[in-house]
Design a protein around this motif. Structure first.
Motif, PDB file in Angstrom:
ATOM      1  N   TYR A 251       0.855  -1.185   0.000  1.00  0.00           N
ATOM      2  CA  TYR A 251       0.000   0.000   0.000  1.00  0.00           C
ATOM      3  C   TYR A 251       0.893   1.237   0.000  1.00  0.00           C
ATOM      4  CZ  TYR A 251      -3.616  -3.319   1.539  1.00  0.00           C
ATOM      5  OH  TYR A 251      -4.479  -4.390   1.641  1.00  0.00           O
ATOM      6  N   SER A 252       1.195   1.757  -1.173  1.00  0.00           N
ATOM      7  CA  SER A 252       2.083   2.915  -1.270  1.00  0.00           C
ATOM      8  C   SER A 252       1.280   4.147  -1.684  1.00  0.00           C
ATOM      9  CB  SER A 252       3.206   2.654  -2.270  1.00  0.00           C
ATOM     10  OG  SER A 252       2.691   2.334  -3.549  1.00  0.00           O
ATOM     11  N   PHE A 253       1.510   5.243  -0.967  1.00  0.00           N
ATOM     12  CA  PHE A 253       0.770   6.487  -1.202  1.00  0.00           C
ATOM     13  C   PHE A 253       1.735   7.634  -1.501  1.00  0.00           C
ATOM     14  CE2 PHE A 253      -2.245   3.976   1.128  1.00  0.00           C
ATOM     15  CZ  PHE A 253      -3.504   4.390   0.711  1.00  0.00           C
ATOM     16  N   ALA A 254       1.444   8.356  -2.574  1.00  0.00           N
ATOM     17  CA  ALA A 254       2.145   9.605  -2.860  1.00  0.00           C
ATOM     18  C   ALA A 254       1.291  10.757  -2.370  1.00  0.00           C
ATOM     19  CB  ALA A 254       2.395   9.751  -4.354  1.00  0.00           C
ATOM     20  N   MET A 255       1.925  11.747  -1.789  1.00  0.00           N
ATOM     21  CA  MET A 255       1.217  12.948  -1.360  1.00  0.00           C
ATOM     22  C   MET A 255       0.707  13.701  -2.594  1.00  0.00           C
ATOM     23  SD  MET A 255       1.617  12.645   1.890  1.00  0.00           S
ATOM     24  CE  MET A 255       1.062  14.239   2.524  1.00  0.00           C
ATOM     25  N   ALA A 256      -0.381  14.454  -2.424  1.00  0.00           N
ATOM     26  CA  ALA A 256      -0.879  15.273  -3.528  1.00  0.00           C
ATOM     27  C   ALA A 256       0.143  16.324  -3.935  1.00  0.00           C
ATOM     28  CB  ALA A 256      -2.202  15.943  -3.144  1.00  0.00           C
ATOM     29  N   GLY A 261       6.890  12.286 -10.761  1.00  0.00           N
ATOM     30  CA  GLY A 261       7.564  11.002 -10.877  1.00  0.00           C
ATOM     31  C   GLY A 261       7.303  10.095  -9.694  1.00  0.00           C
ATOM     32  N   VAL A 262       7.016  10.684  -8.550  1.00  0.00           N
ATOM     33  CA  VAL A 262       6.677   9.916  -7.348  1.00  0.00           C
ATOM     34  C   VAL A 262       5.241   9.404  -7.451  1.00  0.00           C
ATOM     35  CG1 VAL A 262       6.476  10.004  -4.831  1.00  0.00           C
ATOM     36  CG2 VAL A 262       8.307  11.255  -5.982  1.00  0.00           C
ATOM     37  N   LYS A 263       4.337  10.257  -7.927  1.00  0.00           N
ATOM     38  CA  LYS A 263       2.950   9.838  -8.113  1.00  0.00           C
ATOM     39  C   LYS A 263       2.852   8.693  -9.116  1.00  0.00           C
ATOM     40  CE  LYS A 263       0.958  14.392  -7.077  1.00  0.00           C
ATOM     41  NZ  LYS A 263       0.130  15.511  -7.590  1.00  0.00           N
ATOM     42  N   TYR A 268      -1.308   4.596  -4.864  1.00  0.00           N
ATOM     43  CA  TYR A 268      -2.424   5.468  -4.508  1.00  0.00           C
ATOM     44  C   TYR A 268      -1.913   6.883  -4.266  1.00  0.00           C
ATOM     45  CZ  TYR A 268      -4.217   0.798  -3.401  1.00  0.00           C
ATOM     46  OH  TYR A 268      -4.550  -0.526  -3.465  1.00  0.00           O
ATOM     47  N   GLU A 269      -2.857   7.837  -4.245  1.00  0.00           N
ATOM     48  CA  GLU A 269      -2.516   9.224  -3.930  1.00  0.00           C
ATOM     49  C   GLU A 269      -3.361   9.682  -2.752  1.00  0.00           C
ATOM     50  OE1 GLU A 269      -2.714  13.643  -6.015  1.00  0.00           O
ATOM     51  OE2 GLU A 269      -2.242  11.902  -7.280  1.00  0.00           O
ATOM     52  N   THR A 270      -2.763  10.430  -1.857  1.00  0.00           N
ATOM     53  CA  THR A 270      -3.474  10.985  -0.714  1.00  0.00           C
ATOM     54  C   THR A 270      -3.505  12.502  -0.835  1.00  0.00           C
ATOM     55  OG1 THR A 270      -3.583  11.031   1.705  1.00  0.00           O
ATOM     56  CG2 THR A 270      -1.373  11.013   0.730  1.00  0.00           C
ATOM     57  N   THR A 271      -3.979  13.182   0.196  1.00  0.00           N
ATOM     58  CA  THR A 271      -4.064  14.638   0.171  1.00  0.00           C
ATOM     59  C   THR A 271      -2.685  15.250   0.454  1.00  0.00           C
ATOM     60  OG1 THR A 271      -4.781  14.517   2.485  1.00  0.00           O
ATOM     61  CG2 THR A 271      -6.496  14.728   0.809  1.00  0.00           C
ATOM     62  N   THR A 272      -2.619  16.570   0.485  1.00  0.00           N
ATOM     63  CA  THR A 272      -1.342  17.256   0.671  1.00  0.00           C
ATOM     64  C   THR A 272      -0.850  17.142   2.108  1.00  0.00           C
ATOM     65  OG1 THR A 272      -2.403  19.346   1.241  1.00  0.00           O
ATOM     66  CG2 THR A 272      -1.921  18.953  -1.102  1.00  0.00           C
TER      67      THR A 272
END
Length: 294
Positions: A251-256, A261-263, A268-272
């Protein structure tokens, strides 16, 4: 089920004021009560990271310096991955020849080649997180911040090796024109020293560690040693030094606010970070795990 949560700090766990939002604290405490441990995996060293965690009442293991050192909950070093001493000297020599601002990190502390340049760097970081803030206010905050006051300043970083015999774990170069200066140098270092890993945590820097000192390797090793299935691990990050740990976790999440390149790498993407993105990622991961088990 979720077995472990691992979060980066700057641009991730920390908000625009470089503090941990209450929503993030609450989410971490909630998962603690569920028996799910929390680990910080950061480019910071122990003291820099611990100050922020202490303020939030969070006591956890710290994987520091991009995965090259592990501190247990009591601050004891469990392992570290050092850069070869001659390689570290060669890299520092290149920096001094080019006139770049540098930092060298050991298990003891972070050492800077210039107090003024450290203040400038932290000022730019604060301004990037708070575009509406004046330069004067950002500089005042930087000067008073733990990111400046806990640092040790040295006229010549090479003496850490030649006179003190310290092992260098991470070296950072900072320049206002990175695309034409330090980034080409980073490529040169990677080619000349294949046992190094070069990455970045901020648009104006490059960071050099041993090739085995990455966040992905550190998180994988931590899971193996503690019996966690990495497919049940949550990792959250925002910059290129987080890529390796985002690649290995289930379960990997990139910040908004993350680099594109990280996204592209995260599942998944989360909020800032200034909107409690870590808390959002934790709650979303718990939901995803529940749906998976249903």
């Amino acid at each position: 089920m979720i077995e472990l949560i691992v979060s980066d700090m700057d641009g991730t766990l920390l908000d625009e004021n470089m503090e941990i939002p209450q929503a993030n604290i609450d989410a971490i405490m909630q998962t603690y009560n569920m028996g799910i441990p929390f680990v910080v995996c950061t480019g910071r060293n122990y003291t820099e990271a611990k100050v922020k965690l202490d303020e939030a009442g969070i006591r956890c293991p710290i994987i520091g310096l991009n995965g090259s050192i592990l501190f247990d909950r009591n601050g004891q070093v469990e392992y570290e991955v050092d850069i070869d001493k001659q390689t570290a000297l060669d890299i520092l020599n290149k920096g001094y020849e080019a006139g770049y601002y540098m930092e060298a990190m050991t298990s003891k502390n972070v050492y800077s080649s210039s107090l003024e340049q450290r203040i400038v760097g932290i000022t730019e970081l604060i301004q990037s997180l708070n575009p509406e803030m004046s330069v004067e206010e950002a500089r005042t905050r930087a000067t008073q911040s733990n990111e400046v006051t806990t640092i040790d300043f040295r006229d010549d970083l090479r003496t850490l090796i030649t006179e003190e015999g310290q092992d260098i774990i991470k070296i950072t170069f900072v320049d206002v024109d990175p695309e034409n200066t330090i980034k080409p140098l980073g490529e040169e270092i990677k080619a000349a020293y294949p046992d190094t890993h070069v990455t970045s945590s901020f648009k104006y820097n490059i960071e050099i560690n041993h090739a085995e000192g990455t966040k992905g390797i550190a998180v994988t090793k931590y899971c193996q040693e503690h019996g966690y299935n990495i497919e049940n691990v949550v990792t959250v990050g925002d910059n290129f030094n987080d890529l390796s740990m985002l690649k290995v976790a289930g379960y990997s999440f990139a910040m908004a606010n993350a680099e594109q390149g990280v996204k592209d790498v995260a599942k998944y993407e989360t909020t800032t970070n200034y909107n409690s993105g870590v808390a959002n990622a934790i709650h979303r991961a718990l939901e995803l795990a529940t749906e998976k088990e249903a």
